[in-house]
Design a protein around this motif. Sequence first.
Motif, PDB file in Angstrom:
ATOM      1  N   ALA A 146       0.828  -1.210   0.000  1.00  0.00           N
ATOM      2  CA  ALA A 146       0.000   0.000   0.000  1.00  0.00           C
ATOM      3  C   ALA A 146       0.856   1.251   0.000  1.00  0.00           C
ATOM      4  CB  ALA A 146      -0.928  -0.010   1.209  1.00  0.00           C
ATOM      5  N   ARG A 147       1.950   1.232   0.749  1.00  0.00           N
ATOM      6  CA  ARG A 147       2.832   2.410   0.789  1.00  0.00           C
ATOM      7  C   ARG A 147       3.552   2.616  -0.539  1.00  0.00           C
ATOM      8  NH1 ARG A 147       3.847   0.493   6.235  1.00  0.00           N
ATOM      9  NH2 ARG A 147       5.646  -0.696   5.468  1.00  0.00           N
ATOM     10  N   ALA A 148       3.691   1.551  -1.329  1.00  0.00           N
ATOM     11  CA  ALA A 148       4.387   1.644  -2.616  1.00  0.00           C
ATOM     12  C   ALA A 148       3.438   1.858  -3.785  1.00  0.00           C
ATOM     13  CB  ALA A 148       5.198   0.375  -2.850  1.00  0.00           C
ATOM     14  N   ALA A 149       2.138   2.075  -3.498  1.00  0.00           N
ATOM     15  CA  ALA A 149       1.131   2.083  -4.555  1.00  0.00           C
ATOM     16  C   ALA A 149       1.185   3.310  -5.460  1.00  0.00           C
ATOM     17  CB  ALA A 149      -0.267   1.960  -3.947  1.00  0.00           C
ATOM     18  N   GLY A 150       1.918   4.341  -5.078  1.00  0.00           N
ATOM     19  CA  GLY A 150       1.983   5.523  -5.920  1.00  0.00           C
ATOM     20  C   GLY A 150       2.117   6.774  -5.077  1.00  0.00           C
ATOM     21  N   PRO A 151       1.942   7.935  -5.690  1.00  0.00           N
ATOM     22  CA  PRO A 151       2.056   9.193  -4.948  1.00  0.00           C
ATOM     23  C   PRO A 151       0.902   9.346  -3.958  1.00  0.00           C
ATOM     24  CG  PRO A 151       1.307   9.584  -7.193  1.00  0.00           C
ATOM     25  CD  PRO A 151       1.677   8.138  -7.123  1.00  0.00           C
ATOM     26  N   PRO A 152       1.002  10.321  -3.042  1.00  0.00           N
ATOM     27  CA  PRO A 152      -0.018  10.464  -1.988  1.00  0.00           C
ATOM     28  C   PRO A 152      -1.443  10.592  -2.500  1.00  0.00           C
ATOM     29  CG  PRO A 152       1.901  11.793  -1.464  1.00  0.00           C
ATOM     30  CD  PRO A 152       2.132  11.257  -2.843  1.00  0.00           C
TER      31      PRO A 152
ATOM     32  N   GLY B  84       6.065   4.389  -8.436  1.00  0.00           N
ATOM     33  CA  GLY B  84       5.664   4.235  -9.826  1.00  0.00           C
ATOM     34  C   GLY B  84       5.148   2.850 -10.074  1.00  0.00           C
ATOM     35  N   ARG B  85       4.745   2.588 -11.301  1.00  0.00           N
ATOM     36  CA  ARG B  85       4.233   1.274 -11.657  1.00  0.00           C
ATOM     37  C   ARG B  85       5.364   0.253 -11.647  1.00  0.00           C
ATOM     38  NH1 ARG B  85      -0.902   1.132 -13.401  1.00  0.00           N
ATOM     39  NH2 ARG B  85      -1.889   3.112 -13.981  1.00  0.00           N
ATOM     40  N   ALA B  86       5.053  -0.917 -11.130  1.00  0.00           N
ATOM     41  CA  ALA B  86       6.063  -1.953 -10.999  1.00  0.00           C
ATOM     42  C   ALA B  86       6.379  -2.576 -12.354  1.00  0.00           C
ATOM     43  CB  ALA B  86       5.566  -3.037 -10.040  1.00  0.00           C
ATOM     44  N   THR B  87       7.664  -2.833 -12.594  1.00  0.00           N
ATOM     45  CA  THR B  87       8.060  -3.689 -13.707  1.00  0.00           C
ATOM     46  C   THR B  87       8.108  -5.142 -13.248  1.00  0.00           C
ATOM     47  OG1 THR B  87      10.406  -3.308 -13.185  1.00  0.00           O
ATOM     48  CG2 THR B  87       9.381  -1.847 -14.803  1.00  0.00           C
ATOM     49  N   ALA B  88       8.289  -5.346 -11.944  1.00  0.00           N
ATOM     50  CA  ALA B  88       8.229  -6.670 -11.316  1.00  0.00           C
ATOM     51  C   ALA B  88       8.050  -6.453  -9.828  1.00  0.00           C
ATOM     52  CB  ALA B  88       9.487  -7.475 -11.591  1.00  0.00           C
ATOM     53  N   SER B  89       7.360  -7.363  -9.189  1.00  0.00           N
ATOM     54  CA  SER B  89       7.175  -7.295  -7.738  1.00  0.00           C
ATOM     55  C   SER B  89       7.130  -8.709  -7.185  1.00  0.00           C
ATOM     56  CB  SER B  89       5.890  -6.532  -7.376  1.00  0.00           C
ATOM     57  OG  SER B  89       4.749  -7.169  -7.918  1.00  0.00           O
ATOM     58  N   VAL B  90       7.525  -8.839  -5.931  1.00  0.00           N
ATOM     59  CA  VAL B  90       7.573 -10.149  -5.274  1.00  0.00           C
ATOM     60  C   VAL B  90       7.059 -10.013  -3.849  1.00  0.00           C
ATOM     61  CG1 VAL B  90       9.067 -11.985  -4.391  1.00  0.00           C
ATOM     62  CG2 VAL B  90       9.465 -11.054  -6.682  1.00  0.00           C
TER      63      VAL B  90
ATOM     64  N   THR C  73      10.718  -0.622 -10.132  1.00  0.00           N
ATOM     65  CA  THR C  73      10.008   0.288 -11.021  1.00  0.00           C
ATOM     66  C   THR C  73      10.964   0.779 -12.094  1.00  0.00           C
ATOM     67  OG1 THR C  73      10.528   2.235  -9.661  1.00  0.00           O
ATOM     68  CG2 THR C  73       8.502   1.045  -9.148  1.00  0.00           C
ATOM     69  N   GLY C  74      10.386   1.366 -13.119  1.00  0.00           N
ATOM     70  CA  GLY C  74      11.193   1.859 -14.222  1.00  0.00           C
ATOM     71  C   GLY C  74      11.800   3.217 -13.983  1.00  0.00           C
ATOM     72  N   ARG C  75      11.461   3.845 -12.854  1.00  0.00           N
ATOM     73  CA  ARG C  75      12.015   5.158 -12.557  1.00  0.00           C
ATOM     74  C   ARG C  75      12.109   5.299 -11.047  1.00  0.00           C
ATOM     75  NH1 ARG C  75       7.794   8.502 -11.023  1.00  0.00           N
ATOM     76  NH2 ARG C  75       5.705   7.724 -11.486  1.00  0.00           N
ATOM     77  N   THR C  76      12.775   6.353 -10.595  1.00  0.00           N
ATOM     78  CA  THR C  76      12.912   6.565  -9.166  1.00  0.00           C
ATOM     79  C   THR C  76      11.594   7.043  -8.578  1.00  0.00           C
ATOM     80  OG1 THR C  76      13.636   8.832  -9.566  1.00  0.00           O
ATOM     81  CG2 THR C  76      15.346   7.154  -9.378  1.00  0.00           C
TER      82      THR C  76
ATOM     83  N   PRO D 146      -2.290  -5.810 -14.084  1.00  0.00           N
ATOM     84  CA  PRO D 146      -1.132  -6.646 -13.752  1.00  0.00           C
ATOM     85  C   PRO D 146      -0.173  -5.982 -12.772  1.00  0.00           C
ATOM     86  CG  PRO D 146      -1.569  -6.726 -16.107  1.00  0.00           C
ATOM     87  CD  PRO D 146      -2.463  -5.652 -15.545  1.00  0.00           C
ATOM     88  N   THR D 147      -0.099  -4.646 -12.798  1.00  0.00           N
ATOM     89  CA  THR D 147       0.836  -3.937 -11.932  1.00  0.00           C
ATOM     90  C   THR D 147       0.241  -3.596 -10.575  1.00  0.00           C
ATOM     91  OG1 THR D 147       0.151  -1.862 -12.995  1.00  0.00           O
ATOM     92  CG2 THR D 147       2.128  -2.944 -13.858  1.00  0.00           C
ATOM     93  N   GLY D 148      -0.951  -4.077 -10.251  1.00  0.00           N
ATOM     94  CA  GLY D 148      -1.540  -3.804  -8.948  1.00  0.00           C
ATOM     95  C   GLY D 148      -0.662  -4.331  -7.827  1.00  0.00           C
ATOM     96  N   ASP D 149      -0.214  -3.449  -6.950  1.00  0.00           N
ATOM     97  CA  ASP D 149       0.761  -3.847  -5.934  1.00  0.00           C
ATOM     98  C   ASP D 149       0.179  -4.794  -4.894  1.00  0.00           C
ATOM     99  OD1 ASP D 149       2.980  -2.370  -6.928  1.00  0.00           O
ATOM    100  OD2 ASP D 149       2.103  -0.542  -6.139  1.00  0.00           O
ATOM    101  N   ALA D 150      -1.111  -4.678  -4.591  1.00  0.00           N
ATOM    102  CA  ALA D 150      -1.702  -5.546  -3.572  1.00  0.00           C
ATOM    103  C   ALA D 150      -1.896  -6.979  -4.063  1.00  0.00           C
ATOM    104  CB  ALA D 150      -3.049  -4.977  -3.114  1.00  0.00           C
ATOM    105  N   LEU D 151      -1.949  -7.183  -5.368  1.00  0.00           N
ATOM    106  CA  LEU D 151      -2.349  -8.489  -5.903  1.00  0.00           C
ATOM    107  C   LEU D 151      -1.374  -9.619  -5.568  1.00  0.00           C
ATOM    108  CD1 LEU D 151      -3.851  -7.411  -9.350  1.00  0.00           C
ATOM    109  CD2 LEU D 151      -4.909  -7.482  -7.088  1.00  0.00           C
ATOM    110  N   PRO D 152      -0.045  -9.458  -5.757  1.00  0.00           N
ATOM    111  CA  PRO D 152       0.834 -10.569  -5.380  1.00  0.00           C
ATOM    112  C   PRO D 152       0.821 -10.863  -3.889  1.00  0.00           C
ATOM    113  CG  PRO D 152       2.114  -8.645  -6.032  1.00  0.00           C
ATOM    114  CD  PRO D 152       0.704  -8.365  -6.417  1.00  0.00           C
TER     115      PRO D 152
END
Length: 299
Positions: free
Chosen positions: A100-106, A192-198, A186-189, A123-129
């Motif tokens: 949740a904290r990594a889901a995007g800007p405030p 942002g949207r995940a390119t991969a998450s675990v 993520t693709g940038r600092t 697919p990039t939903g952070d909560a899903l994995p």
Amino acid sequence: MTTHAPQAAQSVTLPASLDEAVAALAAMPAAVPVAGGTDLMAAVNRGLLRPAGLVGLGRINEIRGWQYQDGHALLGAGLTHARMGRPDFAALIPALAAAARAAGPPQIRNAGTLGGNIASNAPTGDALPVLAALEATLVIAGPDAARREIPVSHLLAGRDMLAPAELIGYVRVPLLHAPQVFLKATGRTGPGRATASVAVVLDPARRGVRCAVGAIAPMPLRPLEAERWIASLIDWDGERAALAPEALGAFGEYVAAACIPDPAPPADGSPPPPLSPAVLHLRRTVAALARRALGRALS
């Protein structure tokens, strides 16, 4: 609600309860439910969606919190990412709080909801994995106060879909009282949207390790054989952190190869084509995330 939508919604309904929201959807099947609107209104602004009506879920207090139930946490679908990122929630389900904290800007975290993250099924939903690794289940609300439960993985894989006038009401998550870790690249600092998450979750009661990889496929992937292999190496009765670094590295490679396999050999018996540099880089990223996530969970 939008600055340049091609066509505004014809009606907006603001129910005060979950059953009222279901009734509103049953009365107007073309209406679209909206909570935070972070995905829905973006689609409206791009002209991809022209809803005939909206059923707002923001006033339904019963789905904006959580409660304890038989060793599980029953999470309301209206929980925002910002609320899940707070310390009290992090003490309950650490990996979901980290996601949740990594889901995007405030502004995204303040508006976006757990149920919306699941229903949009990006697919990039952070909560899903995290939900896949926790083996969470969904409580679906239907007409006439009906409730049914389905594994979250079934909805994400399309094995069980929401029927007309059904809504995700709650998410049931087992409380494992064990280390959990979520990491993403993520693709940038910055957020942002995940390119991969675990997500890696330890389950000492069942002597198991659960791992789910997100963002690289339409739904989170579970490397089940890698989970069983690494669980067999852990001393569950002794010092869990005493796993050799080589085993952590092998686990990362096992996970990455399971989720991003080598191409199948051609039918003529010739060697399979090599992975492209971009796919190789993604595989290395997944391996690094899985290795670090397990290392942090064990430490």
